[in-house]
Motif scaffolding. Structure first.
Motif, short mmCIF file in Angstrom:
data_model
loop_
_atom_site.label_atom_id
_atom_site.label_comp_id
_atom_site.label_asym_id
_atom_site.label_seq_id
_atom_site.Cartn_x
_atom_site.Cartn_y
_atom_site.Cartn_z
N ALA A 271 -13.58 28.08 45.93
CA ALA A 271 -12.77 28.83 44.97
C ALA A 271 -12.14 27.88 43.95
O ALA A 271 -12.15 28.13 42.75
CB ALA A 271 -11.69 29.62 45.71
N LEU B 212 -14.89 26.49 41.56
CA LEU B 212 -15.46 27.49 40.65
C LEU B 212 -14.43 28.04 39.67
O LEU B 212 -14.79 28.48 38.58
CB LEU B 212 -16.08 28.63 41.44
N ALA B 213 -13.16 28.01 40.06
CA ALA B 213 -12.14 28.52 39.15
C ALA B 213 -12.13 27.72 37.85
O ALA B 213 -11.84 28.24 36.78
CB ALA B 213 -10.77 28.47 39.81
N PHE B 214 -12.47 26.44 37.94
CA PHE B 214 -12.41 25.60 36.74
C PHE B 214 -13.79 25.23 36.21
O PHE B 214 -13.97 25.02 35.03
CB PHE B 214 -11.60 24.34 37.03
N ARG B 215 -14.74 25.13 37.11
CA ARG B 215 -16.10 24.81 36.67
C ARG B 215 -17.09 25.75 37.34
O ARG B 215 -17.60 25.46 38.41
CB ARG B 215 -16.45 23.35 37.00
N PRO B 216 -17.38 26.89 36.69
CA PRO B 216 -18.29 27.87 37.31
C PRO B 216 -19.67 27.27 37.59
O PRO B 216 -20.40 27.77 38.44
CB PRO B 216 -18.40 28.98 36.26
#
Lengths: 358, 376
Positions: B361, B364-368
């Motif tokens: 999480a 992915l929150a910052f680098r999908p």
């Protein structure tokens, strides 16, 4: 202006109505085994498969987390309703809460978890989304397998003894669960058909087709996808509640990789493009499951899973849109040979310029 | 950041601060905050962990760090094969875990036959290096061929349809995993099949501990070999991809398959080679993994998860990403198992799987696209 003739739609509606009549009369027509095992299970897994197909068809989000969300709802319910103490359950939290409250909480919490899952995955597309949701699924499976407070390795049993007053006892009355599951399946079908016509549903389909354009038009793309995932989680949660009622217990194995793949197989057999496919696929899968389970494969050996794997392989090779896709294709080829309905004619017209342009 | 603050754009800043605070807290907790358990054998509060903080017990901290880094070597071997296949062909090989399972059992069977043990546990001292390497080569070769057949039969004619390809590999994974359980292990069981846990045996010379000369720690040589193999695979892949002609074609194929093929390069041959190598890396990983632990039915799901987490965190199709993802994931897994507080009988180390989710999480929150993945 010519009146639009839609023979395919008419045939589908006729089949649909006939199917509904058959199902309403189900307990009279079919034997107990079909009613209690195959058809009830078809409704329940069909609901979960519908949540998967909804995301795939209208959001371009093929999710492998739906089985896990089912299981999360089932586990929440199991933990909240079962009672501990002498003669009670030993697994899980055994909170012994009111079943109505527990169902509402299970649905709400699962939806909240689903929105969180969706928000994290909202900026991942296509195959990344598939992988990410698979990761959610496997993590949820390990979570419930490892954490003994919520159940641990062995199942939480006897959940079907705790149903709300308005439902009454279902253990001795399988017909009741049949109709509950039937009603829920109908409600889910209608809700999805309604939702895709609302402004939200339309912009969701816009997001599916071209996220970049929708974003530049001012739509919040991640929010749309997260909310759609939340709605699908609610649907999956509903199916999870019905599933624990049907099975009476919930165990980590119910949400393992094998179960995740089984749900995907149902959705793919039915067809990832149309909601109706969910129940068609679930029925096909469950019938195969029930009648092929004990068949020993000649030469290569292996169990039922090899057969399911092979069927899945053939379906994906022959018709990636499943049985519903085959059905659509059948009509298209009929239309082509028989002069063409307006619908199919327009399809060919659209295709023509593409070929002729240099 | 000052600019952001001045413009009052807290929506961007707040999640970053929360994430940074979470990570900082995690590091501080392991390094200084945690306490060893009370001497009277009771459970403690939220600061009580099995070993206490790194300052309380630097030896244990170092051991756990070494465990994490060496496990990352194994993770990298398996995940790099998965990432290679995805990076080149956009194929998510969901059968990677099943290939792992198959290879683990094949290597075991070959080693049992070579040493003539027939299913009985082998003492490490009786295994020569060749008796480890040869089974691994056999397993890698067989699994590479299986991978090649899958690629040629099922994935060659539908390139670009990535969902369909993923579904096809899922079907393959179901079939392969079921067939493995039906036919393995063959040695030492009354009945063939069942998918019981078996393990490969490391060569005898790895079966000792190395004195690290600090805090009286000695460390298993086998685990260091595991790390060395991971590093060797990394260097080998890098040399292959960046220093050979095949590697150049592969990288060109990653960037633009149509153009590469239009230039007269045989991209199909390159795809086939890459798929076989990717499958063989799953096999090598299985050999190492089953030597260090074991191989058993159900591990296909576990190793598919491992490969997925590594490449989701690190970024798809990037060698560096696979290495970074493997290291981060291994650190989170190993440390959460050892450093979650023990406040009661069943709390909290069993919750360690949650931290895997938190890791995904946060990234992915910052680098999908993952840490080293390319956007899009």
């Amino acid at each position: 202006m010519k009146l639009r003739v839609d023979p395919k739609g008419a045939v589908e509606r006729t089949i649909g109505v006939a199917g509904l009549v058959l199902l309403v009369l189900g307990p009279v027509i079919f034997n107990d085994y079909w009613v209690n095992t195959i058809l009830t299970q078809m409704f329940i897994f069909g609901i979960a498969a519908a949540s998967l197909i909804f995301l795939s068809a209208y959001g371009a989000m093929t999710s492998l987390a739906q089985t896990a969300l089912m299981g999360i709802a089932g586990y929440l319910l199991g933990n909240m309703v079962t009672q501990g103490g002498a003669g009670g359950e030993s697994k899980g939290l055994t909170l012994g809460w009111d079943p109505t409250l527990a169902i509402v909480l299970a649905l709400v919490i699962t939806t909240a978890i689903g929105v969180t899952f969706g928000a994290i995955a909202a900026r991942s597309f296509g195959i990344y989304f598939l992988m990410l949701t698979l990761t959610y699924g496997v993590i949820a499976n390990y979570f419930f397998g490892q954490v003994t407070q919520f159940g641990g390795f062995s199942p939480i049993a006897g959940v079907d003894q705790y149903t709300p007053g308005f439902v009454g006892e279902i253990v001795g009355h399988p017909d009741k669960l049949y109709y509950i599951a039937f009603g829920a399946a109908l409600a889910v079908y209608v809700a999805i058909r309604y939702l895709i016509r609302t402004p939200f549903g339309l912009s969701l389909q816009g997001v599916r087709d071209d996220p970049a354009r929708m974003s530049s038009l001012g739509y919040n793309v991640p929010l749309h996808r997260a909310l759609a995932f939340g709605f699908a989680s609610l649907v999956a949660a509903l199916s999870g509640v019905l599933f624990v009622w049907w099975q009476g217990q919930i165990a980590p194995g119910n949400i393992g990789l094998a179960a995740t793949i089984e749900l995907l197989v149902m959705a793919v057999i039915g067809g990832l493009a149309r909601i109706e496919g969910a129940w068609v696929g679930a029925l096909a899968f469950i019938v195969i499951n029930n009648y092929v389970r004990d068949v020993e494969l000649p030469l290569i050996g292996g169990s039922f899973n090899t057969i399911i794997g092979l069927i899945f392989l053939v379906i994906v090779i022959v018709s990636p849109d499943g049985l519903m896709g085959l059905w659509d294709r059948l009509w298209r080829s009929l239309g082509r040979h028989g002069g063409g309905t307006p619908e199919t004619a327009s399809v060919t017209r659209q295709a023509a310029p593409e070929v002729s342009t240099p | 950041m000052v600019e952001t603050l001045r413009h009052g754009d807290y929506r961007q800043l707040a999640p970053r601060l929360v994430a940074a605070a979470l990570v900082l807290f995690g590091i501080l907790y392991v390094l200084v905050l945690s306490n060893p358990p009370p001497a009277d054998g009771t459970f403690g509060d939220w600061r009580t962990t099995t070993f206490g903080s790194a300052i309380d017990d630097p030896g244990s901290f170092l051991l756990i760090l070494l465990d994490a880094v060496t496990f990352a070597g194994l993770l990298f071997i398996v995940a790099s094969g998965f990432s290679l296949i995805f990076g080149l062909m956009r194929v998510v090989n969901m059968a990677h875990g099943s290939f792992y399972l198959l290879a683990g059992y094949i290597a075991y069977e070959v080693q049992q036959r070579m040493t003539g043990q027939g299913g009985f546990a082998i003492a490490g001292a009786e295994v020569s290096t060749w008796e480890w390497v040869f089974p691994v080569l056999v397993a890698a070769a067989i699994v590479a061929v299986v991978g090649l057949v899958v690629q040629q039969l099922l994935l060659r004619w539908n390139q670009g349809q990535d969902l369909r390809q993923a579904l096809l590999t899922i079907a393959v994974s179901v079939i392969v995993a079921d067939q493995v359980i039906a036919h393995f292990p063959r040695q030492g069981t009354e009945q063939v099949g069942g998918g019981n846990a078996v393990s490969l045996t490391w060569p005898g010379w790895t079966e000792r501990r190395i004195d690290l000369q600090v805090w009286n720690i000695d460390y298993s040589l086998a685990r260091l070999v595991m790390l060395a193999l991971g590093v060797a695979v990394g260097i080998g892949l890098w040399l292959w991809l960046y220093r050979t002609r095949t590697g150049k074609v592969i990288r060109a194929g990653v960037d633009d398959p149509q153009m590469t093929s239009a230039l007269g390069l045989n991209i199909q041959k390159t795809f086939a080679i890459a798929f076989a190598v990717g499958a063989a890396l799953a096999a090598l990983g299985a050999a190492v993994g089953s030597s260090q632990g074991n191989v058993a039915s159900g591990q296909d799901a576990q190793w598919l998860l491992n490969a997925l987490v590594v490449v989701i965190v690190g970024g798809m199709g990037s060698l560096l990403g696979a290495a970074a993802g493997a290291l981060l994931y291994a650190i989170v897994l190993t440390f959460s198992a050892a450093y979650l507080p023990i406040t009661s009988d069943n709390c909290c180390s069993q919750y360690s799987i949650v931290l895997t989710f938190v890791l995904i999480a946060l990234v992915l929150a910052f680098r999908p696209q993952g840490l080293f993945g390319r956007a899009g």
